[in-house]
Design a protein around this motif. Structure first.
Motif, PDB file in Angstrom:
ATOM      1  N   ASN A 201      10.568 -15.907   4.960  1.00 30.80           N
ATOM      2  CA  ASN A 201      10.609 -15.149   3.706  1.00 30.80           C
ATOM      3  C   ASN A 201      10.208 -13.693   3.829  1.00 30.80           C
ATOM      4  N   SER A 202       9.846 -13.250   5.032  1.00 35.09           N
ATOM      5  CA  SER A 202       9.462 -11.840   5.201  1.00 35.09           C
ATOM      6  C   SER A 202       9.523 -11.486   6.678  1.00 35.09           C
ATOM      7  N   GLY A 203       9.488 -10.187   6.935  1.00 33.87           N
ATOM      8  CA  GLY A 203       9.457  -9.733   8.319  1.00 33.87           C
ATOM      9  C   GLY A 203       8.170 -10.141   9.015  1.00 33.87           C
ATOM     10  N   THR A 204       7.069 -10.125   8.240  1.00 32.83           N
ATOM     11  CA  THR A 204       5.788 -10.539   8.806  1.00 32.83           C
ATOM     12  C   THR A 204       5.839 -11.976   9.313  1.00 32.83           C
ATOM     13  N   GLU A 205       6.399 -12.849   8.468  1.00 34.28           N
ATOM     14  CA  GLU A 205       6.522 -14.250   8.897  1.00 34.28           C
ATOM     15  C   GLU A 205       7.393 -14.354  10.149  1.00 34.28           C
TER      16      GLU A 205
ATOM     17  N   PRO B  73       0.785  -1.249   0.000  1.00 31.72           N
ATOM     18  CA  PRO B  73       0.000   0.000   0.000  1.00 31.72           C
ATOM     19  C   PRO B  73       0.813   1.293   0.000  1.00 31.72           C
ATOM     20  N   VAL B  74       1.888   1.337   0.804  1.00 32.78           N
ATOM     21  CA  VAL B  74       2.588   2.631   0.951  1.00 32.78           C
ATOM     22  C   VAL B  74       3.186   3.096  -0.378  1.00 32.78           C
ATOM     23  N   ARG B  75       3.351   2.174  -1.332  1.00 29.91           N
ATOM     24  CA  ARG B  75       3.993   2.539  -2.605  1.00 29.91           C
ATOM     25  C   ARG B  75       3.101   3.384  -3.501  1.00 29.91           C
TER      26      ARG B  75
ATOM     27  N   GLY C 292      10.576   2.663  13.875  1.00 31.74           N
ATOM     28  CA  GLY C 292      10.925   3.041  12.508  1.00 31.74           C
ATOM     29  C   GLY C 292       9.721   3.091  11.591  1.00 31.74           C
ATOM     30  N   ASN C 293       8.532   2.998  12.168  1.00 32.35           N
ATOM     31  CA  ASN C 293       7.305   3.027  11.364  1.00 32.35           C
ATOM     32  C   ASN C 293       6.357   4.130  11.792  1.00 32.35           C
ATOM     33  N   MET C 294       6.930   5.072  12.531  1.00 26.72           N
ATOM     34  CA  MET C 294       6.241   6.340  12.812  1.00 26.72           C
ATOM     35  C   MET C 294       7.294   7.433  12.650  1.00 26.72           C
TER      36      MET C 294
ATOM     37  N   TYR D 184       5.113  -1.179  14.024  1.00 24.39           N
ATOM     38  CA  TYR D 184       4.549  -2.012  12.967  1.00 24.39           C
ATOM     39  C   TYR D 184       5.393  -3.271  12.851  1.00 24.39           C
ATOM     40  N   HIS D 185       4.723  -4.409  12.814  1.00 25.65           N
ATOM     41  CA  HIS D 185       5.451  -5.693  12.788  1.00 25.65           C
ATOM     42  C   HIS D 185       4.999  -6.545  11.608  1.00 25.65           C
ATOM     43  N   GLY D 186       4.484  -5.899  10.539  1.00 29.38           N
ATOM     44  CA  GLY D 186       3.969  -6.664   9.416  1.00 29.38           C
ATOM     45  C   GLY D 186       2.467  -6.849   9.559  1.00 29.38           C
ATOM     46  N   HIS D 187       1.874  -7.535   8.602  1.00 23.82           N
ATOM     47  CA  HIS D 187       0.399  -7.554   8.522  1.00 23.82           C
ATOM     48  C   HIS D 187      -0.202  -8.792   9.181  1.00 23.82           C
TER      49      HIS D 187
ATOM     50  N   LEU E 271       8.464  -5.255  20.411  1.00 25.79           N
ATOM     51  CA  LEU E 271       8.595  -3.837  20.045  1.00 25.79           C
ATOM     52  C   LEU E 271       9.756  -3.653  19.084  1.00 25.79           C
ATOM     53  N   GLU E 272       9.690  -2.571  18.350  1.00 24.70           N
ATOM     54  CA  GLU E 272      10.861  -2.096  17.610  1.00 24.70           C
ATOM     55  C   GLU E 272      11.706  -1.315  18.608  1.00 24.70           C
ATOM     56  N   PRO E 273      12.937  -1.718  18.893  1.00 22.68           N
ATOM     57  CA  PRO E 273      13.734  -1.006  19.902  1.00 22.68           C
ATOM     58  C   PRO E 273      13.979   0.457  19.548  1.00 22.68           C
TER      59      PRO E 273
ATOM     60  N   PHE F 288       5.366   9.134   8.130  1.00 21.86           N
ATOM     61  CA  PHE F 288       5.498   8.083   9.139  1.00 21.86           C
ATOM     62  C   PHE F 288       6.291   6.878   8.625  1.00 21.86           C
ATOM     63  N   GLU F 289       7.369   7.186   7.939  1.00 19.80           N
ATOM     64  CA  GLU F 289       8.330   6.154   7.534  1.00 19.80           C
ATOM     65  C   GLU F 289       9.716   6.673   7.876  1.00 19.80           C
ATOM     66  N   ALA F 290      10.748   5.995   7.396  1.00 16.67           N
ATOM     67  CA  ALA F 290      12.117   6.386   7.742  1.00 16.67           C
ATOM     68  C   ALA F 290      12.913   6.666   6.477  1.00 16.67           C
TER      69      ALA F 290
ATOM     70  N   VAL G 107      13.697  -5.971  12.337  1.00 15.77           N
ATOM     71  CA  VAL G 107      13.597  -6.096  10.873  1.00 15.77           C
ATOM     72  C   VAL G 107      14.223  -4.884  10.206  1.00 15.77           C
ATOM     73  N   ILE G 108      14.019  -3.701  10.774  1.00 11.47           N
ATOM     74  CA  ILE G 108      14.672  -2.491  10.240  1.00 11.47           C
ATOM     75  C   ILE G 108      16.063  -2.295  10.848  1.00 11.47           C
ATOM     76  N   THR G 109      16.156  -2.385  12.175  1.00 13.96           N
ATOM     77  CA  THR G 109      17.384  -1.973  12.864  1.00 13.96           C
ATOM     78  C   THR G 109      18.498  -3.014  12.803  1.00 13.96           C
TER      79      THR G 109
ATOM     80  N   SER H 298      14.490   0.641  -0.780  1.00 12.29           N
ATOM     81  CA  SER H 298      13.575  -0.508  -0.701  1.00 12.29           C
ATOM     82  C   SER H 298      13.065  -0.695   0.727  1.00 12.29           C
ATOM     83  N   TRP H 299      12.919   0.431   1.476  1.00 12.38           N
ATOM     84  CA  TRP H 299      12.436   0.449   2.864  1.00 12.38           C
ATOM     85  C   TRP H 299      13.457  -0.165   3.809  1.00 12.38           C
ATOM     86  N   GLY H 300      14.723  -0.069   3.445  1.00 11.83           N
ATOM     87  CA  GLY H 300      15.775  -0.427   4.397  1.00 11.83           C
ATOM     88  C   GLY H 300      16.795  -1.445   3.962  1.00 11.83           C
TER      89      GLY H 300
HETATM   90  P1  KE4 Z   1       7.670  -7.460   5.650  1.00 12.50           P
HETATM   91  O1  KE4 Z   1       6.610  -8.518   5.887  1.00 12.50           O
HETATM   92  O2  KE4 Z   1       7.117  -6.246   4.918  1.00 12.50           O
HETATM   93  O3  KE4 Z   1       8.945  -8.014   5.000  1.00 12.50           O
HETATM   94  O4  KE4 Z   1       8.177  -6.927   7.078  1.00 12.50           O
HETATM   95  C1  KE4 Z   1       7.226  -6.460   7.990  1.00 12.50           C
HETATM   96  C2  KE4 Z   1       7.912  -5.579   8.999  1.00 12.50           C
HETATM   97  C3  KE4 Z   1       8.180  -6.078  10.253  1.00 12.50           C
HETATM   98  N1  KE4 Z   1       8.789  -5.325  11.201  1.00 12.50           N
HETATM   99  C4  KE4 Z   1       9.172  -4.053  10.929  1.00 12.50           C
HETATM  100  C5  KE4 Z   1       9.845  -3.253  11.990  1.00 12.50           C
HETATM  101  C6  KE4 Z   1       8.929  -3.492   9.656  1.00 12.50           C
HETATM  102  O5  KE4 Z   1       9.310  -2.214   9.407  1.00 12.50           O
HETATM  103  C7  KE4 Z   1       8.301  -4.265   8.669  1.00 12.50           C
HETATM  104  C8  KE4 Z   1       7.995  -3.712   7.285  1.00 12.50           C
HETATM  105  N2  KE4 Z   1       8.373  -2.352   7.049  1.00 12.50           N
HETATM  106  C9  KE4 Z   1       7.596  -1.654   6.055  1.00 12.50           C
HETATM  107  C10 KE4 Z   1       7.978  -0.175   5.995  1.00 12.50           C
HETATM  108  N3  KE4 Z   1       8.421   0.410   7.173  1.00 12.50           N
HETATM  109  C11 KE4 Z   1       7.744  -2.289   4.713  1.00 12.50           C
HETATM  110  C12 KE4 Z   1       7.260  -1.458   3.556  1.00 12.50           C
HETATM  111  C13 KE4 Z   1       5.928  -1.886   3.054  1.00 12.50           C
HETATM  112  O6  KE4 Z   1       5.059  -2.262   3.878  1.00 12.50           O
HETATM  113  O7  KE4 Z   1       5.755  -1.834   1.816  1.00 12.50           O
END
Ligand code: KE4
Length: 428
Positions: free
Chosen positions: A115-119, A24-26, A210-212, A144-147, A205-207, A399-401, A241-243, A60-62
């Motif tokens: 395969n992703s930060g969400t996973e 969505p953010v794109r 990075g999503n605000m 934010y920790h993914g969807h 938590l994100e220490p 609200f991004e970095a 995932v970011i740091t 690419s968001w980091g």
């Molecule tokens: P992905 O599932 O998008 O790979 O990672 C989720 C995630 C988990 N934890 C943190 C701290 C994250 O920042 C993210 C994803 N970051 C966003 C932008 N800040 C990805 C960009 C997007 O959603 O398109």
């Protein structure tokens, strides 16, 4: 600035893809206008399909701490591809990446690649629940920790609030075990824990938020979270995932010298290809199938291409002087932006940790999500487009970095500061 080809591309992509984008953010909904379709990247630059060049701070968001199309990564991926892209069987490459991560990140004694930060975050929380036998989770407003369904909980404020789903399609029941407290407020954590004795499996938590934008922890805040969670048998999960490998080779936990029980990684460890990881103390990770009964799986987890890109990236980051260079470049950019807002008497809060930074258009001090929400997003929109017109590409949201890479040159930084100074001088 010509952008008709991007507009046409977006009109076509919207026929086939929701919002015309795969995340969505794109789609620039936070800044208006239409997204720029990118043809290629090289080093610190990206080039859109209308032929415009931009100094890129989205990276690419980091992940792209080595910049776009880094030759050593491209060559390594190409060579790996000639051996096959995926086997659904173990390879020694996965062990090599896992060993690098274990040796770099203090909290990680064993790690599982996904395969992703969400996973990564979804799996880490399932492990924490399995390890403690508890159901409730505590998260921070604005992190934010993914969807993951139960992490899309409405950001509460003030004292702990039970999550309400913040997204369509998430049954209220899915978020009822999610508690939310403000960042940089250890008392709110103590209150949540006291109100839910022996029921909270983990605090995630994100220490560094990075999503605000970018919001650092107050001195001692992470230490206090470590003490509270230790005292109450709560699994402390740092979502890095970011740091991770961004603010230090060992992540924020090394930067602040606070070791959680589990850590989630992504972005940089994939070198621009899809990778996530979660890991932690041996006795926690032994809950993970097939050793333990907490199930998690993935067809392409640890695939040779993504792992090769990650190994190549982390080996480069391990070289001496890496984080000093990132610090020097990012500090120069931050100082230039601060001078520009002062010169034009613009109310702004500047925030930076290492090579990640954000400029908020607010007279307030930003120490948590509510502080970030005071930012004037309309002013940000004007700032964003002014930079785009001058060939500088920052995140299309207040609200991004912003991310500085090892290939941002002094010239890139000077061009960016010059552009920002012009834009801020004409801000309404
Ligand atoms: P992905 O599932 O998008 O790979 O990672 C989720 C995630 C988990 N934890 C943190 C701290 C994250 O920042 C993210 C994803 N970051 C966003 C932008 N800040 C990805 C960009 C997007 O959603 O398109």
């Amino acid at each position: 600035m010509e952008s008709s080809k991007s507009l046409a591309a977006w009109q076509k992509s919207q026929q086939f893809i929701p919002g015309g984008v795969n995340s969505p953010v794109r789609n620039f909904s936070k800044v208006g206008g239409h997204p720029r379709f990118i043809a290629r990247g090289e080093g610190s630059k990206i080039y859109d399909i209308d032929g415009n060049a931009y100094v890129d701070y989205v990276a690419s968001w980091g992940p792209l701490v080595l910049g776009h199309a880094h030759p050593s990564i491209a060559e390594a991926i190409g060579a790996a591809a000639l051996n096959g892209t995926s086997f659904g069987a173990p390879t020694t490459l996965e062990t090599e990446l896992a060993e690098i991560i274990v040796n770099a990140v203090p909290s990680i004694e064993k790690v599982r690649l996904v395969n992703s930060g969400t996973e990564a975050t979804m799996s880490a929380i399932r492990v924490a629940r399995g390890y403690t036998g508890r159901d409730k989770i505590l998260k921070i407003d604005g992190c934010y920790h993914g969807h993951v369904d139960y992490l899309l909980a409405k950001a509460g404020s003030g004292v702990a609030t039970f999550g309400l789903s913040d997204s369509g399609g998430v049954p209220e029941d899915f978020a009822r075990n999610t508690l939310t407290v403000p960042f940089n407020n250890p008392d709110a954590v103590r209150e949540a824990v006291a109100a839910n004795p022996d029921e909270i499996a983990c605090l995630i938590l994100e220490p560094i938020m990075g999503n605000m934008g970018i919001i650092p922890p107050h001195d001692g805040y992470l230490n206090q979270l470590r003490e509270i969670t230790e005292e109450h048998g709560i699994v402390l999960i740092f979502d890095e995932v970011i740091t991770g490998f961004r603010v230090a080779y060992g992540g924020a936990q090394t930067y602040y010298n606070v070791t959680p029980d589990m850590t989630c990684l992504g972005k940089i460890i994939g070198g621009g290809l899809p990778v996530g990881a979660y890991g932690g103390k041996r006795d926690i990770m032994q809950c993970v199938a097939p050793e333990g009964d907490v199930y998690q799986a993935g067809t392409l987890s640890g695939n040779p291409l993504a792992v090769t890109a990650g190994i190549t990236t982390l080996k480069r980051l391990a070289e001496p002087g890496t984080y000093e260079q990132l610090e020097t470049r990012a500090a120069a950019l931050a100082d230039g932006l601060a001078e520009a807002t002062q010169k034009h008497d613009i109310d702004a809060w500047h925030s930076r940790v290492g090579s990640m930074l954000m400029l908020y258009f607010t007279p307030e001090t930003v120490t948590d999500a509510d502080g970030a929400r005071t930012a004037d997003t309309e002013r940000f929109e004007h700032y964003f487009w002014g930079l785009v017109q001058r060939g500088v590409y920052v995140a299309p949201s207040q609200f991004e970095a912003g991310f500085v890479s090892l290939v941002h040159s002094e010239d890139d930084i000077n061009k960016t500061v010059q552009a920002a100074t012009e834009v801020l001088g004409n801000l309404f």
